[in-house]
Write a protein that holds these residues in place. Structure first.
Motif, mmCIF file in Angstrom:
data_model
loop_
_atom_site.group_PDB
_atom_site.id
_atom_site.type_symbol
_atom_site.label_atom_id
_atom_site.label_comp_id
_atom_site.label_asym_id
_atom_site.label_seq_id
_atom_site.Cartn_x
_atom_site.Cartn_y
_atom_site.Cartn_z
ATOM 1 N N ARG A 1 51.273 -1.065 41.534
ATOM 2 C CA ARG A 1 50.299 0.220 41.803
ATOM 3 C C ARG A 1 50.412 0.014 43.481
ATOM 4 N NH1 ARG A 1 45.353 0.568 38.007
ATOM 5 N NH2 ARG A 1 44.706 -1.400 38.983
ATOM 6 N N TRP A 2 50.170 1.410 44.041
ATOM 7 C CA TRP A 2 50.015 1.363 45.393
ATOM 8 C C TRP A 2 49.250 2.592 46.101
ATOM 9 C CZ3 TRP A 2 52.157 4.805 49.068
ATOM 10 C CH2 TRP A 2 52.255 4.403 50.462
ATOM 11 N N MET A 3 48.525 2.626 47.032
ATOM 12 C CA MET A 3 48.137 3.829 47.468
ATOM 13 C C MET A 3 48.427 3.745 49.031
ATOM 14 S SD MET A 3 45.237 5.249 49.339
ATOM 15 C CE MET A 3 43.682 4.297 49.287
ATOM 16 N N GLY A 4 48.778 5.078 49.687
ATOM 17 C CA GLY A 4 48.866 5.123 51.164
ATOM 18 C C GLY A 4 48.287 6.420 51.836
ATOM 19 N N PHE A 5 48.075 6.205 53.038
ATOM 20 C CA PHE A 5 47.441 7.222 53.889
ATOM 21 C C PHE A 5 48.394 7.841 54.576
ATOM 22 C CE2 PHE A 5 44.370 3.532 53.841
ATOM 23 C CZ PHE A 5 43.134 4.246 52.937
ATOM 24 N N ARG A 6 48.243 9.439 54.010
ATOM 25 C CA ARG A 6 49.312 10.497 54.775
ATOM 26 C C ARG A 6 48.806 11.071 55.717
ATOM 27 N NH1 ARG A 6 51.882 11.794 49.017
ATOM 28 N NH2 ARG A 6 50.010 12.445 48.604
ATOM 29 N N PRO A 7 48.923 11.225 57.016
ATOM 30 C CA PRO A 7 48.121 12.215 58.039
ATOM 31 C C PRO A 7 48.209 13.302 57.975
ATOM 32 C CG PRO A 7 50.072 10.889 59.119
ATOM 33 C CD PRO A 7 50.276 10.571 57.735
ATOM 34 N N SER A 8 47.436 14.024 57.529
ATOM 35 C CA SER A 8 47.649 15.666 57.299
ATOM 36 C C SER A 8 46.805 16.397 58.333
ATOM 37 C CB SER A 8 47.328 15.929 55.864
ATOM 38 O OG SER A 8 47.421 17.401 55.590
ATOM 39 N N LEU A 9 47.602 17.801 58.608
ATOM 40 C CA LEU A 9 47.055 18.791 59.623
ATOM 41 C C LEU A 9 47.056 19.952 58.828
ATOM 42 C CD1 LEU A 9 48.654 17.731 62.807
ATOM 43 C CD2 LEU A 9 46.383 17.701 62.432
ATOM 44 N N PRO A 10 46.106 20.889 58.915
ATOM 45 C CA PRO A 10 45.489 22.107 58.151
ATOM 46 C C PRO A 10 46.743 22.935 58.088
ATOM 47 C CG PRO A 10 43.897 21.748 59.938
ATOM 48 C CD PRO A 10 45.047 20.867 60.227
ATOM 49 N N ASP A 11 47.696 23.226 58.958
ATOM 50 C CA ASP A 11 48.915 24.046 58.843
ATOM 51 C C ASP A 11 50.050 23.233 58.242
ATOM 52 O OD1 ASP A 11 49.363 22.717 61.260
ATOM 53 O OD2 ASP A 11 49.410 24.461 62.623
ATOM 54 N N ALA B 1 52.789 6.345 77.176
ATOM 55 C CA ALA B 1 52.461 5.739 75.920
ATOM 56 C C ALA B 1 52.916 6.897 74.813
ATOM 57 C CB ALA B 1 51.010 5.256 75.861
ATOM 58 N N VAL B 2 53.112 6.402 73.402
ATOM 59 C CA VAL B 2 53.217 7.634 72.644
ATOM 60 C C VAL B 2 52.298 7.113 71.596
ATOM 61 C CG1 VAL B 2 54.877 8.397 70.944
ATOM 62 C CG2 VAL B 2 55.663 7.793 72.933
ATOM 63 N N ILE B 3 51.498 7.858 71.174
ATOM 64 C CA ILE B 3 50.514 7.640 69.984
ATOM 65 C C ILE B 3 51.386 8.288 68.427
ATOM 66 C CG2 ILE B 3 48.291 8.193 68.676
ATOM 67 C CD1 ILE B 3 47.164 8.609 71.622
ATOM 68 N N ALA B 4 51.593 7.274 67.786
ATOM 69 C CA ALA B 4 52.333 7.554 66.286
ATOM 70 C C ALA B 4 51.658 6.657 65.450
ATOM 71 C CB ALA B 4 53.760 7.206 66.742
ATOM 72 N N ALA B 5 50.568 6.690 65.447
ATOM 73 C CA ALA B 5 49.620 5.683 64.352
ATOM 74 C C ALA B 5 49.372 6.480 63.061
ATOM 75 C CB ALA B 5 48.487 5.292 65.361
ATOM 76 N N GLY B 6 50.170 7.502 62.798
ATOM 77 C CA GLY B 6 49.750 8.164 61.514
ATOM 78 C C GLY B 6 48.442 8.570 61.251
ATOM 79 N N ALA B 7 47.649 8.042 60.221
ATOM 80 C CA ALA B 7 46.375 8.860 59.678
ATOM 81 C C ALA B 7 45.477 8.099 60.455
ATOM 82 C CB ALA B 7 45.906 8.257 58.234
ATOM 83 N N TRP B 8 45.709 6.973 61.450
ATOM 84 C CA TRP B 8 44.578 6.665 62.541
ATOM 85 C C TRP B 8 44.800 7.232 63.901
ATOM 86 C CZ3 TRP B 8 46.937 4.140 58.426
ATOM 87 C CH2 TRP B 8 46.038 3.525 57.429
ATOM 88 N N PRO C 1 42.156 17.877 64.204
ATOM 89 C CA PRO C 1 41.637 17.987 62.802
ATOM 90 C C PRO C 1 42.774 17.209 61.999
ATOM 91 C CG PRO C 1 42.770 19.905 63.366
ATOM 92 C CD PRO C 1 42.713 19.194 64.733
ATOM 93 N N LEU C 2 42.576 15.810 62.046
ATOM 94 C CA LEU C 2 43.482 15.122 61.032
ATOM 95 C C LEU C 2 42.910 14.710 59.703
ATOM 96 C CD1 LEU C 2 46.487 13.920 61.025
ATOM 97 C CD2 LEU C 2 45.443 11.788 61.589
ATOM 98 N N GLU C 3 43.089 15.032 58.730
ATOM 99 C CA GLU C 3 42.889 14.494 57.542
ATOM 100 C C GLU C 3 43.780 13.576 56.775
ATOM 101 O OE1 GLU C 3 40.515 13.554 55.450
ATOM 102 O OE2 GLU C 3 38.970 14.445 56.357
ATOM 103 N N THR C 4 43.391 12.901 55.781
ATOM 104 C CA THR C 4 44.077 12.025 55.013
ATOM 105 C C THR C 4 44.634 12.292 53.504
ATOM 106 O OG1 THR C 4 43.199 10.228 56.233
ATOM 107 C CG2 THR C 4 44.389 9.413 54.435
ATOM 108 N N GLU C 5 46.002 12.717 53.361
ATOM 109 C CA GLU C 5 46.450 12.755 51.862
ATOM 110 C C GLU C 5 46.598 11.534 51.364
ATOM 111 O OE1 GLU C 5 50.156 15.178 51.588
ATOM 112 O OE2 GLU C 5 49.523 16.160 53.247
ATOM 113 N N ARG C 6 45.755 11.197 50.545
ATOM 114 C CA ARG C 6 46.082 9.750 49.819
ATOM 115 C C ARG C 6 46.784 9.777 48.730
ATOM 116 N NH1 ARG C 6 40.861 6.605 50.372
ATOM 117 N NH2 ARG C 6 40.571 6.454 48.149
ATOM 118 N N GLY C 7 48.054 9.188 48.578
ATOM 119 C CA GLY C 7 49.124 9.391 47.727
ATOM 120 C C GLY C 7 49.092 7.992 46.935
#
Length: 412
Positions: free
Chosen positions: A346-356, A247-254, A267-273
């Motif tokens: 208008r639109w808002m999306g969740f971008r999965p962000s790691l600290p580095d 299996a490959v986990i490629a579920a973005g911000a989730w 440590p995944l956070e969400t860049e809300r754009g």
């Protein structure tokens, strides 16, 4: 018997990975709780930003942290009531900004971008997608010489890594590429090899169509649990249990919710754009425009114009604050005096962000049959084809095209 693979996530990274796995000969199914490109892959700026090799965590950036809290409408913000929750992530972000970590992240990002550029060209050719690609370059704009000079180290880094760029030092030179800008923008950097898709949702739909035509299956399923034992992956879904070889986990911000089921804390956070897409005729836009000092871009989306960007580190559950989209649109109207701002969506999306600023790409520690492929921040579209090739190589037992230690989930 052929080994089958399930890809969790039907965003651009998941679809690209599924296509690459097909090319390796795997039977592939994609599971997604909402459908093809329904989250960040649907409404983004559509840019393949191969020149964006500089990590978000740059040396000295934490001196700006108090301003982020004081200006909730700024280009990079943390809502005050979210500050305590995000504190551990911010501590890692601060460490990533130290010169040693920053330099290592920049080198790893540059290597991944080199692969991503070549992988995209292979993907375009293999899927017959040239009609969905625009090659119009990008202008990064600066208000005055001081802001421009502060950007010069970044341009030097790009040139060292073979990225073509032309530096412009007058409004007249800028107008030769993009007329109609306010003369406050006195300097710019033009990257002629910058690529956009005509529309990110259409690009993802095209790749999904090719995947299905080659025998792939996309199912609306929510994965509720994941386990790895005895050489197989077991998934509990809302439509019943499923087993697969890999299996490959490629579920973005989730994605980090799924990795926790495997005992991994990423440590995944969400860049809300945020963005607003204006109808056809809103502006005669000839290239992708980046207003770096204000944290947003103006780009073509289909026949319309999309104004969006900014980074709001605010998690997955907060109600969208569309004042951010409105502020970006107001700025765009000031910077492009001929822009027609009526009739936008208008639109808002969740971008999965790691600290580095680097994604996680590699086998899950302790569960080698599960491959992780997420955490690209605002570069998911850019790095999707490369991530797919890397994940597919791992699934096939081949050495990937570049060292994956910088992207290892074990780095946390």
């Amino acid at each position: 018997m052929e080994k089958d693979v399930i890809v969790i996530g039907a965003g651009i990274v998941g679809i690209s990975t599924a296509l690459a796995l097909q090319a390796e000969g795997f039977p592939v199914r994609i599971f997604d709780r909402t459908g093809v490109a329904q989250e960040a892959s649907k409404g983004n700026a559509g840019a393949f930003a191969f020149s964006d090799i500089v990590p978000l965590a740059t040396p000295g950036i934490m001196r700006k942290a108090p301003k982020w809290l004081l200006d909730p409408m700024g280009p990079l913000s943390v809502p005050p009531d979210y500050a305590l929750k995000i504190a551990p992530w911010m501590l890692r972000f601060w460490r990533a900004s130290w010169p040693d970590r920053y330099r290592a992240s920049l080198m790893a990002q540059a290597g991944l971008m080199d692969l991503a550029r070549a992988a995209l060209e292979r993907q375009i050719k293999a899927t017959g997608g040239a009609d969905l690609i625009r090659r119009e370059g990008q202008l990064q704009l600066f208000e005055g010489e001081k802001e421009f000079r502060a950007s010069l180290p970044g341009w030097e880094e790009r040139r060292r890594h073979g990225i073509r760029c032309e530096l412009l030092d007058s409004p007249e030179a800028i107008a030769g590429i993009q007329p109609g800008l306010d003369p406050r923008f006195t300097h710019a950097g033009f990257t002629p090899d910058w690529i956009n898709t005509t529309d990110p949702a259409a690009w993802a739909a095209h790749l999904a169509h090719v995947f299905r035509a080659r025998g792939g299956v996309i199912e609306i399923r929510e994965v509720q649990d994941i386990r790895h034992a005895e050489g197989q992956v077991g998934l509990a879904t809302d439509k019943g249990p499923v087993r697969a070889d890999k299996a490959v986990i490629a579920a973005g911000a989730w994605s980090h919710h799924l990795t926790r089921m495997l005992g991994l804390r990423i440590p995944l956070e969400t860049e809300r754009g945020y963005n607003t897409t204006l109808p056809a005729g809103a502006f005669d836009l000839r290239t992708h425009l980046t207003f770096g000092g204000h944290g947003f871009v103006v780009t073509r989306a289909g026949e319309g114009v999309r104004v969006g960007g900014a980074v709001e580190l605010g998690g997955l559950t907060r109600v969208p604050d569309y004042r951010r989209a409105e502020i970006l649109l107001q700025k765009a109207a000031a910077f492009l005096p001929e822009l027609k701002t009526e009739g936008g969506t208008r639109w808002m999306g969740f971008r999965p962000s790691l600290p580095d600023s680097l994604p996680v790409i590699g086998p899950a520690p302790g569960a080698s049959g599960v491959i992780l492929a997420f955490g690209h921040g605002h570069l998911g579209l850019t790095q999707s084809a490369a991530t797919g090739e890397l994940a597919a190589a791992l699934a096939a037992g081949r050495d990937p095209a570049l060292p994956l230690e910088p992207f290892s989930p074990a780095r946390f």
